[in-house]
Design a protein around this motif. Structure first.
Motif, PDB file in Angstrom:
ATOM      1  N   VAL A 276       0.574  -1.081  -0.057  1.00  0.00           N
ATOM      2  CA  VAL A 276      -0.113  -0.097  -0.044  1.00  0.00           C
ATOM      3  C   VAL A 276       0.866   1.305   0.213  1.00  0.00           C
ATOM      4  N   ALA A 277       1.945   1.155   0.669  1.00  0.00           N
ATOM      5  CA  ALA A 277       2.908   2.254   1.071  1.00  0.00           C
ATOM      6  C   ALA A 277       4.346   1.846   0.669  1.00  0.00           C
ATOM      7  N   PRO A 278       5.119   2.774   0.370  1.00  0.00           N
ATOM      8  CA  PRO A 278       6.764   2.321   0.280  1.00  0.00           C
ATOM      9  C   PRO A 278       7.068   1.759   1.400  1.00  0.00           C
ATOM     10  N   ALA A 279       7.797   0.558   1.579  1.00  0.00           N
ATOM     11  CA  ALA A 279       8.360  -0.093   2.690  1.00  0.00           C
ATOM     12  C   ALA A 279       9.070   0.841   3.476  1.00  0.00           C
ATOM     13  N   ASP A 280       9.766   1.823   2.818  1.00  0.00           N
ATOM     14  CA  ASP A 280      10.689   2.740   3.667  1.00  0.00           C
ATOM     15  C   ASP A 280      10.061   3.891   4.103  1.00  0.00           C
ATOM     16  N   SER A 281       8.651   3.961   3.961  1.00  0.00           N
ATOM     17  CA  SER A 281       8.023   5.092   4.516  1.00  0.00           C
ATOM     18  C   SER A 281       7.429   5.208   5.947  1.00  0.00           C
ATOM     19  N   PHE A 282       7.402   3.701   6.545  1.00  0.00           N
ATOM     20  CA  PHE A 282       6.601   3.761   7.724  1.00  0.00           C
ATOM     21  C   PHE A 282       7.293   2.546   8.751  1.00  0.00           C
ATOM     22  N   ARG A 283       7.193   2.631   9.663  1.00  0.00           N
ATOM     23  CA  ARG A 283       7.280   1.384  10.660  1.00  0.00           C
ATOM     24  C   ARG A 283       5.882   1.316  11.558  1.00  0.00           C
ATOM     25  N   THR A 284       5.856  -0.161  11.658  1.00  0.00           N
ATOM     26  CA  THR A 284       4.298  -0.403  12.362  1.00  0.00           C
ATOM     27  C   THR A 284       4.680  -0.669  13.884  1.00  0.00           C
ATOM     28  N   ILE A 285       3.769   0.009  14.662  1.00  0.00           N
ATOM     29  CA  ILE A 285       3.768  -0.304  16.199  1.00  0.00           C
ATOM     30  C   ILE A 285       2.942  -1.327  16.497  1.00  0.00           C
ATOM     31  N   THR A 286       1.689  -1.332  15.832  1.00  0.00           N
ATOM     32  CA  THR A 286       0.790  -2.602  15.944  1.00  0.00           C
ATOM     33  C   THR A 286       0.314  -3.116  14.674  1.00  0.00           C
ATOM     34  N   TYR A 287       0.063  -4.324  14.565  1.00  0.00           N
ATOM     35  CA  TYR A 287      -0.441  -5.037  13.311  1.00  0.00           C
ATOM     36  C   TYR A 287      -1.304  -5.983  13.766  1.00  0.00           C
ATOM     37  N   GLY A 288      -2.225  -6.276  12.954  1.00  0.00           N
ATOM     38  CA  GLY A 288      -3.274  -7.365  13.049  1.00  0.00           C
ATOM     39  C   GLY A 288      -4.721  -7.003  12.449  1.00  0.00           C
ATOM     40  N   THR A 289      -5.688  -7.031  13.499  1.00  0.00           N
ATOM     41  CA  THR A 289      -6.798  -6.665  12.909  1.00  0.00           C
ATOM     42  C   THR A 289      -6.938  -4.940  12.924  1.00  0.00           C
ATOM     43  N   SER A 290      -5.977  -4.302  13.411  1.00  0.00           N
ATOM     44  CA  SER A 290      -5.792  -2.770  13.154  1.00  0.00           C
ATOM     45  C   SER A 290      -4.396  -2.485  13.031  1.00  0.00           C
ATOM     46  N   GLY A 291      -3.928  -1.630  12.256  1.00  0.00           N
ATOM     47  CA  GLY A 291      -2.478  -0.847  12.457  1.00  0.00           C
ATOM     48  C   GLY A 291      -2.003   0.311  13.270  1.00  0.00           C
ATOM     49  N   GLY A 292      -1.207   0.321  13.948  1.00  0.00           N
ATOM     50  CA  GLY A 292      -0.722   1.541  14.324  1.00  0.00           C
ATOM     51  C   GLY A 292       0.512   2.095  13.701  1.00  0.00           C
ATOM     52  N   ILE A 293       0.493   3.051  12.907  1.00  0.00           N
ATOM     53  CA  ILE A 293       1.771   3.416  12.007  1.00  0.00           C
ATOM     54  C   ILE A 293       2.475   4.777  12.067  1.00  0.00           C
ATOM     55  N   GLN A 294       3.705   4.587  12.198  1.00  0.00           N
ATOM     56  CA  GLN A 294       4.498   5.716  12.338  1.00  0.00           C
ATOM     57  C   GLN A 294       5.165   6.257  11.111  1.00  0.00           C
TER      58      GLN A 294
END
Length: 428
Positions: A276-294
């Motif tokens: 969905v987004a460039p791999a170098d543009s984010f890091r995930t804090i949480t993932y699963g049923t929802s995603g918290g993204i920085q």
């Protein structure tokens, strides 16, 4: 010049000074000393409350023919068609909501995994991290039932409830044990009954927690024989509790809840953030049923452009734009971007973690989704027989505080939806 006072006058003066000083002394002591426990005979006049959590138990499990004790408990008291969890519909946030009456956005326990740069040296919280779970700073944005009760002189005994491993606001329950997930359901019941044997009239509030059903739901799915077997096992433990109370002539108000439901998931229903987004543009804090993204430094605009456009099987927002109905998005611990999957779908940051997924069950979806419905059963001298319309789980807290006779703190709930289930005398 010093005037010598006659002995009789001196005694009168000393008595007067003593009378004047006693209120001051008592007041000063009240400010510096913790409030003493309510005497046993005072607590004995009010039935104790036992708050039982069956993690991941959906209300429709009651219809599967494997829960005779829970069904009998519901038949003797009140049950809800459904109780709506708070968002996000996951374990730690909703357990803390049940005992604070606050939404996760307000009590700060916004996820099972989260970050807070203010908490050093370990700014990351995971439910599997015993040190983090026991660090009161993660919990101190709110005050749970047992802390308020202890402060107001009602002793409490908690057997496994998220938060009880920490000395929240510097206070612990009078009786507690560190969480031990390997402790069988029957042993948990026996431990609680053993506490009652030691001081049956001293504790006004108990908690009891079972995680069997949640584990089975995750591992196999909610509609499987394994989930039914787990429900039957916990139901048998509930029967053991009821029999133990009867044998001890202990009359209690028992409130059985769950934190959320469970939905079926499949490896065929995955969302890859790196697609969905460039791999170098984010890091995930949480993932699963929802995603918290920085966003990675300097990549916020790129990430926003990719996430915030319409997505298949997923919606993403900036935290401040999360729809108001979720009552979520203002707490400092919520990541800048938040994505929510459709029920049954799962979000992963990359292929490596997506490949580890297996079929089973998950929760954390829209809290109004039927699959996320939670359980509510209440029985005892405070309750009448009724079936309640669906209500929010924040409403449990003011009811519990009323039952144990402790003044509640400001909260997001209301006792009103539960009044049809309460006898007037039961909350006095």
């Amino acid at each position: 010049m010093i005037r010598h006072t006659p002995v009789s006058d001196a005694r009168k003066l000393m008595r007067a000074l003593l009378v004047l000083s006693v209120p001051f002394f008592v007041s000063a002591c009240a400010q510096i000393a913790p409030q003493q426990p309510v005497p046993a005979e005072a607590v004995a006049g009010r039935p104790p409350v036992i708050l039982v959590s069956i993690d991941g138990f959906r209300p429709d499990y009651l219809t599967r023919g494997v829960t005779p004790n829970l069904n009998a408990l519901a038949a003797s008291g009140a049950r809800a068609e459904a109780m709506l969890p708070s968002f996000p519909s996951i374990t730690f946030p909703n357990h803390y909501t049940l005992v604070t009456g606050l939404r996760p956005d307000h009590h700060g326990m916004i996820g099972n995994t989260m970050e807070d740069a203010r908490i050093l040296p370990n700014p990351r919280f995971k439910l599997s991290d015993r040190d983090a779970v026991g660090d009161r700073r993660w919990w101190d944005e709110a005050e749970p039932v047992w802390v308020t009760a202890e402060k107001q002189g009602v002793r409490t005994a908690t057997l496994f409830w998220p938060g009880t491993d920490a000395d929240i606001h510097g206070v612990r329950p009078s009786q507690w044990l560190p969480f031990d997930g390997k402790l069988p359901a029957d042993t948990r019941v026996d431990t609680l009954l053993g506490w009652m044997d030691k001081a049956p009239s001293h504790y006004g509030f108990y908690t009891l927690y079972f995680d069997d059903v949640d584990h089975a739901g995750h591992d196999f799915g909610p509609d499987t024989p394994q989930a039914g077997e787990a429900a039957a096992r916990v139901d048998a433990a509930i029967g053991r509790l009821l029999a133990g109370l009867k044998a001890r002539n202990i009359v209690a108000n028992i409130v059985v809840v769950s934190d959320h439901g469970m939905a079926s998931i499949s490896k065929q229903r995955q969302i890859r953030l790196d697609q969905v987004a460039p791999a170098d543009s984010f890091r995930t804090i949480t993932y699963g049923t929802s995603g918290g993204i920085q966003a990675q430094p300097g990549k916020e605009a790129v990430l926003a452009a990719a996430l915030l456009k319409p997505q298949q099987h997923m919606q993403c927002w900036r935290k401040e734009d999360i729809p108001a109905r979720y009552q979520f998005g203002h707490n400092a611990r919520i990541p800048p971007f938040f994505c929510l999957a459709d029920v049954g779908w799962m979000i992963f940051p990359d292929e490596e973690r997506a490949e580890k997924m297996r079929d089973g069950g998950a929760h954390g979806y829209d809290n109004t989704a039927p699959e996320m419905n939670a359980l509510f059963i209440a029985s005892g001298p405070a309750f009448t027989h009724t079936v309640l319309k669906p209500f929010d789980n924040v409403d449990v807290y003011p009811m519990v505080m009323s039952l144990i006779g402790v003044k509640p703190l400001a909260n997001d709930g209301s006792i009103t939806p539960l009044l049809p289930a309460l006898k007037t005398s039961g909350t006095q």
